[in-house]
Design a protein around this motif. Sequence first.
Motif, PDB file in Angstrom:
ATOM      1  N   LEU A  66       0.710  -1.304  -0.081  1.00  0.00           N
ATOM      2  CA  LEU A  66      -0.004  -0.188  -0.018  1.00  0.00           C
ATOM      3  C   LEU A  66       0.965   1.344   0.006  1.00  0.00           C
ATOM      4  O   LEU A  66       1.562   1.474   1.023  1.00  0.00           O
ATOM      5  N   VAL A 103      -3.756   3.853  -2.133  1.00  0.00           N
ATOM      6  CA  VAL A 103      -5.098   3.608  -1.240  1.00  0.00           C
ATOM      7  C   VAL A 103      -5.246   5.326  -0.623  1.00  0.00           C
ATOM      8  O   VAL A 103      -4.323   5.292   0.111  1.00  0.00           O
ATOM      9  N   SER A 105      -7.716   7.322   1.737  1.00  0.00           N
ATOM     10  CA  SER A 105      -9.112   7.238   2.571  1.00  0.00           C
ATOM     11  C   SER A 105      -9.580   8.724   2.643  1.00  0.00           C
ATOM     12  O   SER A 105      -8.809   9.650   2.597  1.00  0.00           O
ATOM     13  N   ILE A 117      -9.007   3.531  -4.730  1.00  0.00           N
ATOM     14  CA  ILE A 117      -7.891   2.678  -5.136  1.00  0.00           C
ATOM     15  C   ILE A 117      -7.376   2.914  -6.654  1.00  0.00           C
ATOM     16  O   ILE A 117      -8.276   2.935  -7.465  1.00  0.00           O
ATOM     17  N   THR A 142      -9.293   2.605   6.537  1.00  0.00           N
ATOM     18  CA  THR A 142      -8.711   2.223   5.206  1.00  0.00           C
ATOM     19  C   THR A 142      -8.677   0.730   4.971  1.00  0.00           C
ATOM     20  O   THR A 142      -9.326   0.214   3.934  1.00  0.00           O
ATOM     21  N   PHE A 146     -10.734  -1.291   2.164  1.00  0.00           N
ATOM     22  CA  PHE A 146      -9.965  -1.935   1.069  1.00  0.00           C
ATOM     23  C   PHE A 146     -10.304  -3.439   1.038  1.00  0.00           C
ATOM     24  O   PHE A 146     -10.289  -3.908  -0.288  1.00  0.00           O
TER      25      PHE A 146
END
Length: 218
Positions: A66, A103, A105, A117, A142, A146
């Motif tokens: 990530l 990613v 948030s 994403i 998150t 995800f």
Amino acid sequence: SVMPEMIVIPDDYEAIPVSLLSIPTRYQGDVDSCLIPFGLITDRVQKLAEMVYEQYKGKELHMLCLLKGAYRFFSDLLKEISALSAAADAPDVVKLSLHFVRVKSYHNTESTGDVKISGIDLDDLAGKNVLIVEDIIDTGTTMVAFTAELQKVTPASVEVISLLVKRTPRSNGFLPHYAGFSIPDKFLVGYALDLNEVFRDLNHICIISEAGIEKYRE
Ligand code: 5GP
């Protein structure tokens, strides 16, 4: 979910004054103290790599980084898992594939827990064993969002490894399968954790100073 074993850094832990460690000149004054020195991160990552290796030896494993915060943890963890795999007999090799995803948030819409994403086609992970590599779990927003997106493509398995887990009353209860350190509810920088893109190149995980916050606020 079950609380993973972690090194617990208590709330009253007296973090190491930065004057006792080597830090880049440009960050002098921007950080108050060092919560986790780089050497301890390295030691803990080695143990986490052993745990991951034991779980996935002889299997295919898709490691998912990530970005950007987890990149150093991902890189160091991967190096250790690769070393264990390289020294193993053929049946115990981990067949690694690496994936990178961005990613983001949105905390201004707290209740929805929406994440954006990008940089990956999640369909590539259908039927695969996926290990999500994260830097820090704070509220858990998150990760909940995800993992929900990832489950839609029905991977064979999904596990989460996070270097840090923050003890915060804002937590939604999400816990990773593996974690390095349980930490106090403070804003941390270093080892790829940033404040507005600054501090990623600091090796130690440090507590930012008021002056640092002021200087790099946007
Ligand atoms: P959560 O969705 O669990 O609240 O937050 C996860 C994300 O917030 C992390 O991936 C990280 O990008 C960011 N974050 C949370 N706490 C910290 C912190 O103490 N320092 C930094 N630099 N980022 C944090």
